[in-house]
Each structure stands twice: as structure tokens, then as C-alpha cells.
Write a protein that holds these residues in place. Structure first.
Motif, PDB file in Angstrom:
ATOM      1  N   GLY A 101       0.775  -1.227   0.000  1.00 43.78           N
ATOM      2  CA  GLY A 101       0.000   0.000   0.000  1.00 43.78           C
ATOM      3  C   GLY A 101       0.806   1.276   0.000  1.00 43.78           C
ATOM      4  N   PHE A 102       0.060   2.370   0.107  1.00 43.87           N
ATOM      5  CA  PHE A 102       0.568   3.715  -0.065  1.00 43.87           C
ATOM      6  C   PHE A 102       1.374   3.824  -1.364  1.00 43.87           C
ATOM      7  CE2 PHE A 102       1.643   7.957   1.760  1.00 43.87           C
ATOM      8  CZ  PHE A 102       0.333   8.285   2.040  1.00 43.87           C
ATOM      9  N   THR A 103       0.798   3.256  -2.401  1.00 45.23           N
ATOM     10  CA  THR A 103       1.399   3.308  -3.738  1.00 45.23           C
ATOM     11  C   THR A 103       1.183   4.704  -4.328  1.00 45.23           C
ATOM     12  OG1 THR A 103      -0.679   2.481  -4.623  1.00 45.23           O
ATOM     13  CG2 THR A 103       1.039   0.845  -4.164  1.00 45.23           C
ATOM     14  N   LYS A 104       1.878   4.972  -5.402  1.00 45.67           N
ATOM     15  CA  LYS A 104       1.852   6.314  -5.981  1.00 45.67           C
ATOM     16  C   LYS A 104       0.498   6.668  -6.610  1.00 45.67           C
ATOM     17  CE  LYS A 104       6.734   6.078  -7.334  1.00 45.67           C
ATOM     18  NZ  LYS A 104       7.361   6.808  -6.232  1.00 45.67           N
ATOM     19  N   LEU A 105       0.071   7.890  -6.396  1.00 43.46           N
ATOM     20  CA  LEU A 105      -1.035   8.469  -7.170  1.00 43.46           C
ATOM     21  C   LEU A 105      -0.355   9.382  -8.187  1.00 43.46           C
ATOM     22  CD1 LEU A 105      -4.210   8.711  -7.339  1.00 43.46           C
ATOM     23  CD2 LEU A 105      -3.939  10.842  -6.062  1.00 43.46           C
ATOM     24  N   VAL A 106      -0.262   8.895  -9.416  1.00 39.38           N
ATOM     25  CA  VAL A 106       0.544   9.582 -10.423  1.00 39.38           C
ATOM     26  C   VAL A 106      -0.297  10.646 -11.136  1.00 39.38           C
ATOM     27  CG1 VAL A 106       1.854   9.291 -12.562  1.00 39.38           C
ATOM     28  CG2 VAL A 106       1.969   7.534 -10.769  1.00 39.38           C
ATOM     29  N   ASP A 107       0.211  11.855 -11.143  1.00 45.19           N
ATOM     30  CA  ASP A 107      -0.419  12.956 -11.866  1.00 45.19           C
ATOM     31  C   ASP A 107      -0.169  12.724 -13.362  1.00 45.19           C
ATOM     32  OD1 ASP A 107      -1.148  15.331 -13.057  1.00 45.19           O
ATOM     33  OD2 ASP A 107      -0.185  16.592 -11.551  1.00 45.19           O
ATOM     34  N   ALA A 108      -1.198  12.242 -14.061  1.00 41.96           N
ATOM     35  CA  ALA A 108      -1.022  11.762 -15.434  1.00 41.96           C
ATOM     36  C   ALA A 108      -1.345  12.851 -16.451  1.00 41.96           C
ATOM     37  CB  ALA A 108      -1.881  10.518 -15.652  1.00 41.96           C
ATOM     38  N   ALA A 109      -0.533  13.899 -16.442  1.00 43.32           N
ATOM     39  CA  ALA A 109      -0.793  15.056 -17.309  1.00 43.32           C
ATOM     40  C   ALA A 109      -0.637  14.692 -18.788  1.00 43.32           C
ATOM     41  CB  ALA A 109       0.148  16.197 -16.934  1.00 43.32           C
ATOM     42  N   ASN A 110       0.312  13.804 -19.100  1.00 46.18           N
ATOM     43  CA  ASN A 110       0.498  13.407 -20.510  1.00 46.18           C
ATOM     44  C   ASN A 110      -0.690  12.607 -21.016  1.00 46.18           C
ATOM     45  OD1 ASN A 110       3.100  14.528 -20.397  1.00 46.18           O
ATOM     46  ND2 ASN A 110       4.055  12.581 -19.850  1.00 46.18           N
ATOM     47  N   LEU A 111      -1.163  11.699 -20.180  1.00 44.38           N
ATOM     48  CA  LEU A 111      -2.324  10.887 -20.562  1.00 44.38           C
ATOM     49  C   LEU A 111      -3.571  11.768 -20.680  1.00 44.38           C
ATOM     50  CD1 LEU A 111      -3.327   7.965 -21.107  1.00 44.38           C
ATOM     51  CD2 LEU A 111      -3.911   7.827 -18.675  1.00 44.38           C
ATOM     52  N   ALA A 112      -3.682  12.729 -19.778  1.00 42.73           N
ATOM     53  CA  ALA A 112      -4.817  13.667 -19.831  1.00 42.73           C
ATOM     54  C   ALA A 112      -4.839  14.370 -21.181  1.00 42.73           C
ATOM     55  CB  ALA A 112      -4.705  14.674 -18.684  1.00 42.73           C
ATOM     56  N   LYS A 113      -3.673  14.830 -21.598  1.00 44.15           N
ATOM     57  CA  LYS A 113      -3.568  15.540 -22.876  1.00 44.15           C
ATOM     58  C   LYS A 113      -3.983  14.600 -24.025  1.00 44.15           C
ATOM     59  CE  LYS A 113      -0.215  18.449 -25.255  1.00 44.15           C
ATOM     60  NZ  LYS A 113       1.235  18.685 -25.408  1.00 44.15           N
ATOM     61  N   GLU A 114      -3.464  13.375 -23.969  1.00 38.76           N
ATOM     62  CA  GLU A 114      -3.769  12.359 -24.984  1.00 38.76           C
ATOM     63  C   GLU A 114      -5.274  12.117 -25.085  1.00 38.76           C
ATOM     64  OE1 GLU A 114      -1.477  10.566 -26.815  1.00 38.76           O
ATOM     65  OE2 GLU A 114      -2.982   9.259 -27.754  1.00 38.76           O
ATOM     66  N   PHE A 115      -5.966  12.124 -23.947  1.00 44.44           N
ATOM     67  CA  PHE A 115      -7.394  11.809 -23.911  1.00 44.44           C
ATOM     68  C   PHE A 115      -8.270  13.071 -23.964  1.00 44.44           C
ATOM     69  CE2 PHE A 115      -7.167   7.426 -21.566  1.00 44.44           C
ATOM     70  CZ  PHE A 115      -6.650   6.864 -22.721  1.00 44.44           C
ATOM     71  N   GLY A 116      -7.648  14.230 -24.079  1.00 46.47           N
ATOM     72  CA  GLY A 116      -8.441  15.456 -24.113  1.00 46.47           C
ATOM     73  C   GLY A 116      -9.078  15.801 -22.772  1.00 46.47           C
ATOM     74  N   VAL A 117      -8.443  15.355 -21.691  1.00 46.79           N
ATOM     75  CA  VAL A 117      -8.961  15.667 -20.363  1.00 46.79           C
ATOM     76  C   VAL A 117      -8.392  17.014 -19.930  1.00 46.79           C
ATOM     77  CG1 VAL A 117      -8.863  14.997 -17.915  1.00 46.79           C
ATOM     78  CG2 VAL A 117      -9.310  13.263 -19.678  1.00 46.79           C
ATOM     79  N   THR A 118      -9.246  17.933 -19.573  1.00 50.20           N
ATOM     80  CA  THR A 118      -8.785  19.248 -19.130  1.00 50.20           C
ATOM     81  C   THR A 118      -8.769  19.364 -17.606  1.00 50.20           C
ATOM     82  OG1 THR A 118     -11.041  20.067 -19.338  1.00 50.20           O
ATOM     83  CG2 THR A 118      -9.567  20.408 -21.218  1.00 50.20           C
ATOM     84  N   GLY A 119      -9.493  18.480 -16.922  1.00 45.10           N
ATOM     85  CA  GLY A 119      -9.401  18.402 -15.466  1.00 45.10           C
ATOM     86  C   GLY A 119      -8.149  17.638 -15.071  1.00 45.10           C
ATOM     87  N   LYS A 120      -8.026  17.309 -13.800  1.00 43.90           N
ATOM     88  CA  LYS A 120      -6.891  16.520 -13.351  1.00 43.90           C
ATOM     89  C   LYS A 120      -7.181  15.039 -13.588  1.00 43.90           C
ATOM     90  CE  LYS A 120      -3.732  17.924 -11.230  1.00 43.90           C
ATOM     91  NZ  LYS A 120      -2.392  18.373 -11.752  1.00 43.90           N
ATOM     92  N   LEU A 121      -6.152  14.348 -14.100  1.00 41.75           N
ATOM     93  CA  LEU A 121      -6.279  12.901 -14.306  1.00 41.75           C
ATOM     94  C   LEU A 121      -5.152  12.218 -13.548  1.00 41.75           C
ATOM     95  CD1 LEU A 121      -7.772  10.598 -15.859  1.00 41.75           C
ATOM     96  CD2 LEU A 121      -6.079  10.899 -17.682  1.00 41.75           C
ATOM     97  N   TYR A 122      -5.489  11.259 -12.706  1.00 42.04           N
ATOM     98  CA  TYR A 122      -4.489  10.538 -11.912  1.00 42.04           C
ATOM     99  C   TYR A 122      -4.573   9.049 -12.195  1.00 42.04           C
ATOM    100  CZ  TYR A 122      -4.302  14.780  -9.021  1.00 42.04           C
ATOM    101  OH  TYR A 122      -4.162  16.058  -8.570  1.00 42.04           O
ATOM    102  N   VAL A 123      -3.411   8.393 -12.106  1.00 39.71           N
ATOM    103  CA  VAL A 123      -3.394   6.929 -12.121  1.00 39.71           C
ATOM    104  C   VAL A 123      -2.945   6.464 -10.745  1.00 39.71           C
ATOM    105  CG1 VAL A 123      -2.340   4.855 -13.102  1.00 39.71           C
ATOM    106  CG2 VAL A 123      -2.872   6.808 -14.583  1.00 39.71           C
ATOM    107  N   LYS A 124      -3.794   5.718 -10.068  1.00 33.64           N
ATOM    108  CA  LYS A 124      -3.403   5.087  -8.807  1.00 33.64           C
ATOM    109  C   LYS A 124      -2.695   3.794  -9.193  1.00 33.64           C
ATOM    110  CE  LYS A 124      -3.342   4.282  -4.350  1.00 33.64           C
ATOM    111  NZ  LYS A 124      -2.335   4.983  -3.510  1.00 33.64           N
ATOM    112  N   ASP A 125      -1.356   3.768  -8.991  1.00 35.90           N
ATOM    113  CA  ASP A 125      -0.551   2.710  -9.605  1.00 35.90           C
ATOM    114  C   ASP A 125      -0.199   1.607  -8.611  1.00 35.90           C
ATOM    115  OD1 ASP A 125       0.947   1.167 -11.215  1.00 35.90           O
ATOM    116  OD2 ASP A 125       2.661   2.533 -11.329  1.00 35.90           O
ATOM    117  N   ASP A 126      -1.069   0.612  -8.546  1.00 35.43           N
ATOM    118  CA  ASP A 126      -0.856  -0.464  -7.585  1.00 35.43           C
ATOM    119  C   ASP A 126       0.135  -1.520  -8.068  1.00 35.43           C
ATOM    120  OD1 ASP A 126      -2.016   0.208  -5.218  1.00 35.43           O
ATOM    121  OD2 ASP A 126      -3.424  -1.463  -5.181  1.00 35.43           O
ATOM    122  N   SER A 127       0.756  -1.291  -9.217  1.00 35.13           N
ATOM    123  CA  SER A 127       1.864  -2.182  -9.605  1.00 35.13           C
ATOM    124  C   SER A 127       3.055  -1.952  -8.679  1.00 35.13           C
ATOM    125  CB  SER A 127       2.260  -1.962 -11.070  1.00 35.13           C
ATOM    126  OG  SER A 127       2.868  -0.693 -11.232  1.00 35.13           O
TER     127      SER A 127
END
Lengths: 436, 436
Positions: A101-127
């Protein structure tokens, strides 16, 4: 409320007739999700009255949210920081555990741009968990229950990730393990699950066959002394997924996200994340506001998304056929609850095909440097589809779950992946390859 | 010294003739490890006077150790908490990075018992990094240098882990990548390195051939604008390994361990861990006391342990032949420095054969639930041998490094691993398998 009182809010409850006392911290008993009947803490999972699933009931540390927040923030960098909200003894952090636990919550600004997301997009990375999937969370809780109930063997039915998580946790915590998987899983999952020294049994059949077999084994003398983390310890095990909700909110600065996209196998994870969010609201740790929960399935095993889109309240079992083997549960135990939650919160349940899964794995790797397993590809792919179809609002704060690691499902990308070119060690050869 | 002054101790230094200004925090220049000649910060790696390797020189935040400790502890849960001690700008934590580090220091009580260790035994488990090897640390620092020097392509010669780390970091930080590996690496490493979307070029030869090729490429117009993380950015890159020393000491409660066992490929990691420990002493962050550094190699590529045991001061290159491919560097650049450090601290350099590597991987997995790659097997196997031969004191505090992940070298354990049995889903079949 002082930090100490958080850590000592445990109760001791007598198990039905067994005479041993069980300390699982704030857990006070089990409660039927359907009819509400209460039971003492024990290795039971179905209501004796109505056969409904049992859930852990708590005496939660209501009172001073500021003090509770401070106690949590002063805790270890793993799920045990939330011990006051979990069915575990107060001294759990001192016991041998993989401490997930306490894995990274990644601020996925590149993915947001790719998907046209203008809000904040995060990946909770449990890998980032010890055996590289979210299963370490649920297993860590089940281990404490197994200890409390005196089991000596840890077992499970698994689509692969759980088998590895149980094998590793058992090795460290001093249990024997014997785990059951469909015989035809990805090599990474099979080899990993086998390396921890327990028994790893391949079952000729799919996950639903494995699960049925385990239910039989529990009723047989062969299974005596065995804690099946996702069967007779399921009420405890499931609580581990709440920690994903806790962490996401804490990492967002003690705020609820607007939208969460969660993969669905049995549906337990999604159900328990919703439970975790509700608890945070009840405890005053986050401000109450609407949030939407979205479910993600693979087209080749989409009993819940099919039911959702058809407006059904029951989930019709399917025979799975998808590369997302960790989500290949054709008869998902918590399917109906997922439907309820998605509908109640205004979310949606969607599915993508195998090609879209592979594409999504690559998009995530190439934008954020996160190599997800096929289940992560499902979640990212479904997110893309939800945005395109207008179900997910790209202007809001969204969290996508990556629950596992691409190294365990190499087969999915091995064809397109690998070497761009193979050359002799010379500049001429490199020039000829035309890559520079 | 206040926390703020720690974060703003940067200097700005003019690159030789380029006219651009470079902010790499406390780094003030480069210094030749052999003759001490000083150079301005830039993408250079060999001394113009004597061809010796260049190292980063710092203006370290000497003064108030308590304030520095507090600033570090208040920092993020990754290597950027040590930004005041690294060649990175003060605002590094806000830039797109995989944010590696602050991996678990696992209290390995089961392994200690297995090895007859009565002191404390810890495993620093760097498989918890984003791409599951310690290489994420060194790459993260090199990325900052590449940014500062205006490179647009990230490159490297790699035995596999580095290729993945560079590919992932480049994707997230917005660089193009083109990395070079021996063409015959483990499948996990190749597929992973390929998934991030950069070019992955297999070279027909071993690592030393790949390395020579990269040195040629740097001098060629083809390589213009390329930052080779472990060649022309090597002085910066190497500093990333210091964070292992920092974290180990911080996680031990700001104390030096008595003994550390470190795998040797190029020898850079071991050398920089020693540098990190020396800095902590100089800064007053830990109390000075003797410590011993041990090096671990595979028998099939043991140029350093061979030289150590023969009492030589130079390292004679070897042609590697071992399953520990990530350590298969026959001509290790930092070999002589490793010999110095092991001798100066009273340590030892030892090697184990491939069979012992596989055995050690399994011992670690079966005692602590940690699945290490072959390099980790080398380190654990060498630790066992060092204890048996009396070189390592089992009554003291010892830290073993696990630098990578077993999922990337499945081949090593695939034969002995995997399913114990494959059966039909019936109790009779399970009974016949005779496992319960």
C-alpha cells in the motif's frame, strides 16, 4: 481524540462457541449485506439466515477527524496507517507482513492531454505493491484474520495475481500455502506464484471452476485448518480494497475525487472502494460531495457491463474469453452490488475488446512510463471510451486504477513490443537501420 | 540552517563556451577522480588532462544537521527528499519524473534465521521502484542533467534494466529515447524496454560491445543531441546510487549499518554508495563509525572478485557467461575503485555460481516473500558464502541490496518453479495429488 485512542479502539469478541478470543481491532462482528443479521467474528462468509454475503461491522473512531487525520499521517507508509479503520489488531504494523500500500497516485498530465482531459487525471498505480498487484492489500488483511482464527495453511482460488500475493505473504508470515489457479495462465504469474515455496495447483478449467472446487474443499476434511483468503476469509479480505479509497483521498489532500474508474473481476474491489469512500465521509475525514464510480470490463468477459447497459438488476454469467485473464470471472460474486453503485452514483459500466486493451497498455506506457498488466489496459481503454461517449466528464478530477503489472502479462504486448532493430555493433549498421 | 535554505543552495555555472546557464542545485562543477582537475558542469565524463573519470563536486549544506534531517524527513517519499545532496535543481520534485526511491528496507528476520545471523539483517528492496530496478534512481538524475544540457534524445547501453528505466523515464519526461542492449537478453527485459515507445536496438554482441558502440556513437554526428545516461551523462547518473546510502541510513534511524553487500556490474553503484555514506558522515547526519562494504559477483563474470582475491590492484577483463545478465560486464569501469573500497573498509568481494544464484533467489522468496532477479540472487548467495567463510560477521547489522525484480528473469527459476500439480477440479483428483 488522541492518537493513542485511535490505536486502541479494539474490542475482543468471543467466536461462536470456540472459546478463543479474537482481536481484530475495530471490527465488532460480521453483518449480512442482504438482511442485516449480525454474527460474531469468525471464518464464515455467508449468512446463515439468507445466504447473503457477510461484511465486517466496525466501531469506527468517530469524533475528532483532525486527530484521526494526524494519527493516520504519522503512521507507516503502507496500509497499516489505516489500522483504526480495518479489521486488524492495533499492533499489526509490528507483525511480519509484506506491508503493501501507499502506492503512488501519479499525476497523469500526458495521458490527460492524450485523452483530451482538461481536469486533473491521476493513475493510482498499484503495480508498486510488493508482488506488483493490488492483491497484496487484501491478502495482508486476510493474513491477520487467518492468524486470529488459528489457520496454518493459506489458500485461494486465483486468476494469478492473488496466487502470487498469497504465496509471498504466507512465506513471510510463516504460513504454509496451497493455492489454486486455472492451469493456462500467463507464464509470469505462474512462475512467480510458484517461487515462494508453497504448493501451486493448476486446475483444468476456468476461474469459475477453480472457485467451485475451492468451495467444495472448504467443506471437506482435506481443507481443515485452511484459510481461503477469498472464500472463508472473504469478509476480511475484501476490506483491504477500502485502503485504495483511503489512499486516493489522502493523496488528493483529503478530498473525494469526482470520478473513479475501477476494473471489475468479482466486483469486490469496486464495492469496497465505495464502502471506503462512504466511511471517510462518515468519519468527517473528507467533505461530502457527489462522486461517480465507473466499472471497466473486457468485452470477452463482460457480464456486469452487459447487465448495466441492458438495465438489468441481475448479472447473467458468461464463459470468459479475453486476454485480460485477471478479470476473467464469468460469474462475479459482487456483480449486482456493482450495478447498484454505478447507478446510484451516476457512473457507468463499460467494456473494451482485446485490441483496445493492448492499445491502452501502450498509451499508458508511452505517456506516463507505467507498464500496466492487461487489467490496467482494460481500465485505461474503458476510460478513453467513456470520455468519447460522454459518460465521463473530462473537465473534472478523475482517478484511474492500475491494479497490476505489465511484466506479468508480457504475452499481451510481446508481439508489438521488443526490439526495433537488431544490428552489428557498428555505426554503419546503425545508419542503415535508419532510426536516428 | 532553515529548511528553505536547504532547498535554495543552488549555484548557476556557465557551461564551457555554450553560454547557457545550468542549474543543477548544489553541484558546482565536475572533478577528476584521478588528478582532481576541475571542470564546469557539462556533458563530459573523462578528464581532459588524464582521462580519469569525472565526478560531481558540490557545495554541500554543511552546518546544522538537525535542520537538514528535518528538511529531508519533511520531503517527498522518493529520492527528491535528498535534492539538497544531488545534482538537481531545487524544484526537481515538481517536474515530470517517475519519482523513484524510498523503497522498503525489509527486516529480514526469516532470512537471518536461515543464515544463522544473530544481528539484524535487512534487505533494501529496490524491486519496488517504478520499473522495478535501482536503475530508476540513476536515470532520474540523468534526466535532470539531460534537461539542463538541452538534449532531446535519451540513450544508454544496457543489460536490460537500464533500457526499461530510460524508456519509461523518457516517456514521462517528454524525451525521445533510443536504447541499446545485447540482442539476447531475457524476454521480460526486452518486452518491457520496448513498450514505452522509444527505439530499442539489439546489438549482436555482449554488453562490452554495446558499450563500445555507444562510445563511438557519441563522437558521431548521428549521436548529436543525445544524452547517453551512462556515458556522457555518467557523472550525474552515478550520483543517483548515493540515494541508496542515504535511504538505508535514514531508514535505520540515521545510523550507518555495520556491513553492506552490494552487487557489482560496472562497480559504479558500490562506489557511489560509499560516497553517499561518506557524505552523510561529513554532513553530521550520521555518527561516524567503521563500516564494511562487500561486493558480489557471479562466478561467470567475476573480474573484480578474482582481482580482489588475488590481491591485484587492476581488474583483468573477462568474457561473461552467467545467468546474472544484469551483472555481465566483463570490463567494469569502476572495478579498481571497488577493490580500493572493499580493502579500505575491511570488506571482501566474492562470487557464486549460477546454481547458487538460483538457490538464493528461492531462499529469499521462501523466507521473505521477495522475488529477486538473478542479480539479487547473486547478492543473497554471496552473503551466505561470506557468512560461511567468516568474512561477514553474523552478529552485526547487515544490509543486503536487492537491485531488481524476479519477473524480469523468469528464465532462471522457470524450471524449478511453476505448478506443483495440474488436476481436474475434483476433490478426488486433489486427494490423489497428495499435497494436503
Amino acid at each position: 481524540m488522541a492518537a493513542q485512542s485511535v490505536a486502541t479502539s479494539a474490542e475482543t469478541v468471543e467466536i461462536n462457541g470456540s472459546g478463543t478470543s479474537v482481536d481484530l481491532g475495530p471490527a465488532t462482528g460480521l453483518s449480512c449485506r442482504e438482511c442485516g443479521t449480525r454474527f460474531e467474528l469468525g471464518p464464515i462468509f455467508a449468512c446463515a439466515e439468507c445466504f447473503g454475503p457477510l461484511e465486517v461491522a466496525y466501531e469506527l473512531p468517530l469524533g475528532d477527524p483532525e486527530a484521526l487525520r494526524a494519527a493516520i499521517e504519522a503512521g507507516p507508509n503502507n496500509i497499516w496507517r489505516y489500522a483504526p479503520l480495518l479489521p486488524v489488531p492495533a499492533d499489526v504494523a509490528s507483525k511480519p507482513s509484506l506491508n503493501p500500500g501507499f502506492t503512488k497516485l501519479v499525476d497523469a498530465a500526458n495521458l490527460a492531454k492524450e485523452f483530451g482531459v482538461t481536469g486533473k487525471l491521476y493513475v493510482k498505480d498499484d503495480s508498486g505493491n510488493p508482488t506488483h498487484s493490488f492483491k497484496d492489500r487484501v491478502v495482508a488483511i486476510a493474513v491477520e484474520a487467518a492468524r486470529a482464527f488459528g489457520f496454518t495453511t493459506l489458500s485461494c482460488s486465483s486468476t494469478g495475481n492473488l496466487a502470487g500475493a498469497v504465496g509471498a505473504a504466507a512465506a513471510r508470515a510463516g504460513f504454509r500455502s496451497c493455492v489454486f489457479i486455472p492451469h493456462d495462465l500467463e507464464q509470469g504469474k505462474v512462475v512467480m506464484a510458484g517461487v515462494y515455496g508453497g504448493d501451486l495447483v493448476g486446475i483444468e478449467g476456468n476461474y469459475d471452476d477453480v472457485n467451485r472446487f475451492c468451495s467444495e474443499l472448504i467443506g471437506d476434511p482435506l481443507g481443515e485448518g485452511w484459510g481461503f483468503v477469498n472464500v472463508n476469509l472473504r469478509p476480511y479480505y475484501g476490506e483491504g480494497s477500502k485502503t485504495l479509497a483511503y489512499e486516493i483521498c489522502e493523496q488528493l489532500g483529503w478530498q473525494l475525487p469526482d470520478q473513479i474508474v475501477i476494473p471489475i473481476a468479482s466486483g469486490s474491489q469496486l464495492t469496497k472502494i465505495d464502502k471506503g469512500l462512504q466511511e471517510l465521509i462518515k468519519l468527517g475525514l473528507v467533505e461530502d460531495k457527489p462522486y461517480k464510480i465507473f466499472g471497466a470490463q473486457a468485452e470477452g468477459c463482460s457480464p456486469v457491463s452487459t447487465a448495466f447497459k441492458a438495465g438489468h438488476e441481475v448479472v447473467r454469467p458468461q464463459k470468459p474469453n479475453t486476454i485480460a485473464k485477471s478479470l476473467a470471472i464469468g460469474n462475479p460474486a459482487d456483480g449486482p452490488y456493482v450495478l447498484d453503485i454505478a447507478r446510484r452514483t451516476g457512473g457507468f459500466v463499460e467494456d473494451v475488446n482485446d485490441e483496445q486493451v493492448v492499445e491502452a497498455i501502450k498509451i499508458l506506457a508511452q505517456t506516463e512510463g507505467i507498464f500496466a498488466e492487461t487489467a490496467g489496459g482494460v481500465t485505461v481503454g474503458v476510460t478513453k471510451k467513456l470520455i468519447e461517449d460522454g459518460h465521463l466528464d473530462p473537465t473534472l478530477t478523475t482517478v484511474i486504477l492500475n491494479t497490476g503489472d505489465g511484466l506479468k502479462t508480457l504475452e499481451a504486448v510481446a508481439e508489438g513490443g521488443g526490439q526495433t532493430a537488431t544490428i552489428r555493433p557498428s555505426l554503419d549498421a546503425f545508419r542503415a537501420a535508419n532510426l536516428a
